[in-house]
Write a protein that holds these residues in place. Structure first.
Motif, PDB file in Angstrom:
ATOM      1  N   ASN A 229       0.899  -1.180  -0.154  1.00  0.00           N
ATOM      2  CA  ASN A 229      -0.071   0.079   0.080  1.00  0.00           C
ATOM      3  C   ASN A 229       0.859   1.362   0.095  1.00  0.00           C
ATOM      4  O   ASN A 229       0.589   2.375  -0.562  1.00  0.00           O
ATOM      5  CB  ASN A 229      -0.913   0.113   1.436  1.00  0.00           C
ATOM      6  CG  ASN A 229      -1.984  -1.239   1.118  1.00  0.00           C
ATOM      7  OD1 ASN A 229      -2.196  -1.616   0.094  1.00  0.00           O
ATOM      8  ND2 ASN A 229      -2.437  -1.387   2.305  1.00  0.00           N
TER       9      ASN A 229
ATOM     10  N   VAL B 136      -2.071   8.094  -4.499  1.00  0.00           N
ATOM     11  CA  VAL B 136      -1.389   6.551  -4.531  1.00  0.00           C
ATOM     12  C   VAL B 136      -1.007   5.642  -3.455  1.00  0.00           C
ATOM     13  O   VAL B 136      -1.497   4.661  -3.060  1.00  0.00           O
ATOM     14  CB  VAL B 136      -0.639   6.180  -5.738  1.00  0.00           C
ATOM     15  CG1 VAL B 136      -0.048   4.804  -5.819  1.00  0.00           C
ATOM     16  CG2 VAL B 136      -0.768   6.749  -7.109  1.00  0.00           C
ATOM     17  N   THR B 137      -0.221   6.338  -2.545  1.00  0.00           N
ATOM     18  CA  THR B 137       0.401   5.603  -1.295  1.00  0.00           C
ATOM     19  C   THR B 137      -0.006   6.282  -0.133  1.00  0.00           C
ATOM     20  O   THR B 137       0.746   5.617   0.925  1.00  0.00           O
ATOM     21  CB  THR B 137       1.862   5.654  -1.422  1.00  0.00           C
ATOM     22  OG1 THR B 137       2.263   6.964  -1.526  1.00  0.00           O
ATOM     23  CG2 THR B 137       2.327   4.977  -2.847  1.00  0.00           C
TER      24      THR B 137
ATOM     25  N   GLY C  43       1.995   0.089  -4.736  1.00  0.00           N
ATOM     26  CA  GLY C  43       0.724   0.327  -5.285  1.00  0.00           C
ATOM     27  C   GLY C  43      -0.086  -1.034  -5.685  1.00  0.00           C
ATOM     28  O   GLY C  43       0.758  -1.882  -5.396  1.00  0.00           O
ATOM     29  N   ASP C  44      -1.102  -1.018  -6.605  1.00  0.00           N
ATOM     30  CA  ASP C  44      -1.307  -2.296  -7.051  1.00  0.00           C
ATOM     31  C   ASP C  44      -0.935  -2.518  -8.183  1.00  0.00           C
ATOM     32  O   ASP C  44      -0.480  -3.813  -8.466  1.00  0.00           O
ATOM     33  CB  ASP C  44      -3.180  -1.950  -7.499  1.00  0.00           C
ATOM     34  CG  ASP C  44      -3.693  -1.672  -6.442  1.00  0.00           C
ATOM     35  OD1 ASP C  44      -3.756  -2.594  -5.514  1.00  0.00           O
ATOM     36  OD2 ASP C  44      -4.481  -0.603  -6.366  1.00  0.00           O
TER      37      ASP C  44
ATOM     38  N   LYS D 212      -2.655   3.123  -8.779  1.00  0.00           N
ATOM     39  CA  LYS D 212      -3.599   2.522  -7.746  1.00  0.00           C
ATOM     40  C   LYS D 212      -5.023   2.216  -8.632  1.00  0.00           C
ATOM     41  O   LYS D 212      -5.220   3.033  -9.308  1.00  0.00           O
ATOM     42  CB  LYS D 212      -3.872   3.680  -6.595  1.00  0.00           C
ATOM     43  CG  LYS D 212      -4.777   2.930  -5.462  1.00  0.00           C
ATOM     44  CD  LYS D 212      -5.038   4.209  -4.447  1.00  0.00           C
ATOM     45  CE  LYS D 212      -5.683   3.861  -3.458  1.00  0.00           C
ATOM     46  NZ  LYS D 212      -6.184   4.661  -2.426  1.00  0.00           N
TER      47      LYS D 212
END
Lengths: 426, 219
Positions: free
Chosen positions: A68, A147-148, A72-73, A250
């Motif tokens: 996370n 994003v983070t 990210g993803d 993300k």
């Protein structure tokens, strides 16, 4: 057909008698004995689920933090033989326009050196400087935060603003104040606080900057970095082509990262960068740790299960042995052995079901939400409680089977004894 | 109804063998009230346990009706006890966590009767032994005489062919003992076969026939 009907009728009668005996034995037993047995079963369930859940959660917390707060993803990084990701702008634009993508952030990364108290340190010309080698990173503060959530990791001072100049965020592991250990292999900056000036060296360029904030995430990749605003950083490293070193994506909830990864690969971006899902990008040692802790968790669960089975066995055995005379009388007046045995199995199931239900309520109604909201503060991760519904259901099923066996065996041992000896207490 | 032939029961006591019943033979007719008497240790309770299929004789035959009891498997013996025999124990032997009505209903439920049906029947039998007001009492809340009457109700509730009573008045005062004996006499009048062990000669005289045991033999 008639025989099957007779057998099933007989079985129904046996179960009815077993239920009749079990309910009354439970209902009229000492209330505190019942409470104690249910309490033991609840603890056994918690031992099964929580101990292994926290053990796995210890690593899972670290994994989630890395995913996370850093990966990210989707994590896009430069190829081994390249200094940066070519076609970065193109990749970022494409990623932003993919359905299911929530935010994209880019990072410029250069190895560099930071030094504090540099004016005092060099008293003589031949004194060595007290500097720390680290990664210096340029970020778009808003995009990175989307994003983070980097702004939430600032433990002191303030987060970066896009117009900040010569202001940096410093990772906590670069600062002595935040490090729990001292090692010559792990150099840190001393006497540094918010507003302190530090010197950053990036190749030939040297800047004196002010510490605006300190980040602490329990993720080495973040806590050993120094963050600049990208607008200034590009100038410091002479990177005006907007090619970056890391791109993190993300996704919206429920979007399959593999599909996004494949879309980027199909667009041909794998020639310019390594495109990975968060799972792919997870460091191998973490994967190994997860496996190891999962095995450890299973071993602890197995021990917990054995303890549970032995507990039930002892409880039922003591119960049956102290009631040996009455078991003998029941057999004497024609109650089938199977009905008496089933009565004990039903009793042990009752205790197990009630204990498990109470345990599940504690785990899912209190412990899990509480620990999720207030993670356990381990030195290297924010430990969470990993207790999935399928995993818990499997444990409950195994516990019930163990209970059935542990309840049946002692009842069988006592019921098999000679009827007259049992009645006369011989 | 019962034919006993050459019944022998021996117990192992350390290295030696103890003969408790020595070649006992006798018959019991249907509807008979038989009293078995004898001194303590004469083997009267042991004989009752063999007849009631609670124990296995060392040798000899026991026929109840047409059944050679030696041929019955353990499950068949249990089932036979459930359907054909009733027991009244010296110490009442009630299940402590069952109320009076539940103690009586239990064998009826085991016979396959519905719980409500079994409860109705149990209540009727308890009324017969004078415990109409004590249906929902646990044994611990009943006096000795009341407990013994529950025990009798349990023994007769399922209409057994034979009732075995092992010193049913031993733990009772003389007044209560008379009440209990009267219940047996009433049952006997209704045609019930009863075999009762007693060491009280006074009570034995109430029986149709008295079997006196001495040192494991019928006198």
């Amino acid at each position: 057909m008639e025989r099957i009907k007779n057998h099933s009728q007989k079985l129904v009668t046996i179960l009815r008698v077993a239920f009749f005996l079990a309910t009354r034995q439970i209902k009229r037993a000492n209330i505190w004995t019942n409470v104690l047995i249910v309490f033991i079963m609840t603890l056994t369930f918690l031992n099964l689920v929580v101990v292994s859940g926290i053990l796995v959660g210890l690593i899972e917390g670290a994994v989630e933090a890395v995913q996370n707060r850093y990966l990210g993803d989707i994590f896009i990084s430069d190829l081994k033989n390249k200094a940066y990701i070519e076609q970065s702008s193109n990749i970022i634009e494409t990623a932003k326009n993919l359905p299911g993508v929530s935010a994209v952030a880019a990072r410029y990364i250069e190895p560099g050196k930071v030094e504090s108290n540099y004016k005092k340190n060099k008293k003589r010309a031949n004194d060595l400087d007290e500097s720390v080698g680290t990664s210096i990173v340029g970020i778009d503060p808003k995009a990175e935060d989307r994003v983070t959530g980097l702004s939430h990791l600032v433990v002191q001072g303030k987060y970066l603003d896009e117009n900040d100049y010569d202001q940096v965020l410093v990772g906590a592991m670069l600062l002595k104040e935040y490090l729990d250990f001292e090692s010559p292999n792990f150099p840190v900056l001393e006497n540094v606080k918010i507003g302190s000036k530090i010197q950053v060296t990036l190749g030939d360029s040297v800047r004196e900057v002010t510490i605006k904030g300190i980040t602490r995430s329990k993720v080495d990749e973040i806590d050993r970095r120094v963050f600049f605003v990208d607008k200034q950083f590009r100038g410091l490293i002479n990177r005006y082509d907007y090619n970056v070193d890391e791109i993190v994506v993300k996704l919206n909830k429920g979007v399959n990262p593999v599909a996004i990864k494949n879309a980027l690969i199909n667009a041909g971006f794998n020639q310019y960068a390594k495109v990975q899902t968060r799972e792919d990008a997870e460091p191998k040692f973490i994967k190994d740790l997860k496996d190891t802790f999962s095995i450890l968790g299973n071993i602890i669960s197995s021990i917990g299960l054995a303890v549970a089975a032995i507990t039930i066995f002892i409880v039922i055995f003591i119960n049956a042995i102290t009631r040996r005379k009455f078991i003998g009388i029941q057999k004497g007046i024609g109650i089938s052995s199977k009905a008496v045995e089933f009565a004990y199995v039903l009793q042990s199931l009752f205790y197990a079901i009630l204990g498990t239900a109470l345990g599940a309520l504690i785990v899912f109604g209190f412990l899990k939400p509480y620990i999720t909201a207030h993670p356990i503060n381990f030195p290297f991760s924010d430990g969470i409680l990993v207790a999935t519904l399928p995993g818990t259901l499997i444990r409950i099923a195994v516990l019930m089977i163990a209970t059935l066996i542990a309840g049946y065996i002692p009842a069988r041992i006592v019921v098999r004894q000679n009827t007259l000896d049992a009645i006369l207490g011989r | 109804m019962i034919k006993v032939k050459n019944l022998v029961k021996k117990y192992q006591s350390g290295d030696s063998e103890l003969s408790v019943l020595k070649d006992v033979s006798f018959d019991v007719k249907s509807g008979e009230l038989l009293a078995i008497t004898g001194r303590s240790g004469s083997g009267k309770s042991t004989l009752l346990y063999q007849l009631g299929l609670l124990d296995h004789p060392t040798s000899g035959d026991i026929h109840i009706g047409d059944i050679d009891t030696d041929q019955l498997s353990p499950d068949e013996r249990t089932n036979f006890r459930l359907k054909e025999l009733g027991y009244v124990f010296q110490d009442y032997a009630l299940i402590p966590e069952l109320t009076a009505i539940e103690n009586v209903a239990l064998p009826l439920i085991m016979q396959g009767q519905k719980t409500s049906e079994a409860n109705t029947k149990a209540a009727r039998v308890l009324d017969k032994v004078g415990l109409k007001e004590r249906l929902h009492y646990l044994p611990s809340k009943l006096s000795g005489g009341e407990q013994q009457r529950v025990s009798i109700a349990r023994a007769i509730g399922h209409n057994p062919k034979i009732i075995f009573a092992d010193e049913p008045t031993a733990n009772l005062d003389s007044e209560t003992a008379k009440t209990v004996l009267n219940i047996f006499l009433e049952l006997h009048k209704e045609g019930q076969t009863i075999i009762m062990v007693t060491h009280e000669p006074e009570y034995a005289t109430l029986a149709d026939r008295v079997l006196t045991l001495s040192d494991g033999k019928i006198l």
